[in-house]
Design a protein around this motif. Sequence first.
Motif, short mmCIF file in Angstrom:
data_model
loop_
_atom_site.label_atom_id
_atom_site.label_comp_id
_atom_site.label_asym_id
_atom_site.label_seq_id
_atom_site.Cartn_x
_atom_site.Cartn_y
_atom_site.Cartn_z
N GLU A 174 36.99 29.10 67.16
CA GLU A 174 37.06 30.74 67.07
C GLU A 174 37.65 31.31 65.67
O GLU A 174 36.97 32.07 65.13
N PRO A 188 35.71 39.04 75.03
CA PRO A 188 34.01 38.64 75.29
C PRO A 188 33.11 39.28 74.48
O PRO A 188 32.35 38.53 73.86
N ILE A 191 33.24 38.00 70.69
CA ILE A 191 32.98 36.51 70.63
C ILE A 191 31.35 36.72 70.57
O ILE A 191 30.45 35.98 70.00
N GLU A 192 30.80 37.48 71.57
CA GLU A 192 29.21 37.34 71.51
C GLU A 192 28.70 38.14 70.30
O GLU A 192 27.75 37.52 69.68
N ALA A 195 28.98 35.44 67.50
CA ALA A 195 27.99 34.42 67.86
C ALA A 195 26.49 34.91 67.27
O ALA A 195 25.58 34.13 66.64
N GLN A 213 39.03 27.95 76.98
CA GLN A 213 38.30 29.12 77.82
C GLN A 213 36.76 28.30 77.69
O GLN A 213 35.97 29.09 78.26
N TYR A 216 31.23 29.08 73.79
CA TYR A 216 30.09 30.25 73.96
C TYR A 216 29.03 29.90 73.28
O TYR A 216 29.11 29.66 71.90
N PHE A 218 24.86 30.70 72.25
CA PHE A 218 24.08 32.06 71.77
C PHE A 218 22.81 31.08 71.06
O PHE A 218 22.96 30.62 70.19
N GLY A 223 23.26 34.95 75.15
CA GLY A 223 24.59 34.28 75.00
C GLY A 223 25.10 34.01 76.39
O GLY A 223 24.63 34.75 77.29
N ARG A 224 25.85 33.02 76.66
CA ARG A 224 26.44 32.57 77.62
C ARG A 224 27.84 31.86 77.45
O ARG A 224 27.66 30.96 76.80
N LEU A 225 28.54 31.71 78.65
CA LEU A 225 29.82 31.08 78.56
C LEU A 225 29.83 29.71 79.29
O LEU A 225 29.34 29.80 80.33
N ASP A 258 22.32 23.59 77.22
CA ASP A 258 23.78 24.27 77.91
C ASP A 258 24.40 22.71 78.30
O ASP A 258 25.79 22.72 78.49
#
Length: 295
Positions: A174, A188, A191-192, A195, A213, A216, A218, A223-225, A258
């Motif tokens: 981060e 969130p 963060i997106e 990224a 957490q 993340y 991208f 994007g996805r957690l 992923d």
Amino acid sequence: MDLVLKCAQFPQPGETIAANSFNEVSGGKGANQAVSAARAGAQVKMVGRVGDDAFAGRLVAGLKQCEVDCSTVLATQDCESGLALILVEESGQNTIVTVAGANARLLPADIDSLRNLIQQSDVVLLQLEVPLETVRRVIEIARETETRVILDPAPIPQGLPDELLQVDLICPNEREAEQLTGMPIGTPEQIEAAAKALYQRGAKHVVITLGKQGAYLFDESGGRLIAPFTTDVVDTTAAGDAFAGALAVYWAEGMNVDDAVRRGNAAGAIAASRLGAQPSIGARSEIEHLWKTQS
């Protein structure tokens, strides 16, 4: 070499505190990631330099014990090995000050003779504890030989050029993502946005590690957690390095990105549950066990 002091809390400027314990632990981001990749099942060759001090032999011996090929780790005369002073709070958070030492002597000329090694590799895993011109040369050769590159952009120097971000995958934490983008990271949405900004600067896949957490991700799919794993945090020192090494191995083996990031999360969680850098890094069997018990 990591000189690790555990303390109740970090000292304030001008304050002297008593540490609860002291340990010398083999470390260094590149070496940690080499150990992580080896323990995750890869055949790993480490490229780097050590000095001619008392730490040099111990650092190389530690890597060899972890089955890392050190034939391209060069000895450097009249120079100290890389060193880090690490303070670890009872919460598990840490603060680190590094001395580059022999790491600063790894030059592009050292890389030019390694073209065949780069070409034969499935993945080249890079960090920024060596000169930027050396990192640039590795990326140039890897691009020419179509070798996948993962960059862990730490520690971040002033004015990091975009060309060094144009890799197959970049994995800042981060704080590093904030430094790279100049954008705050908290929500969130933030963060997106960070990224996406790194993706637009040339990285094919961006992974921002978020500690408890998760991470993340991208890329061209959006994007996805990627969910985290739960462990008791003892020391986060090598968690990011464990993440990067494991991610590199699983991705090189053909796993989709992923799931490779998820395996990296498992490796990072295991490392955070133990004290120290390289000794905290889990084996592939431990990663798979955590995956099965918490998936």
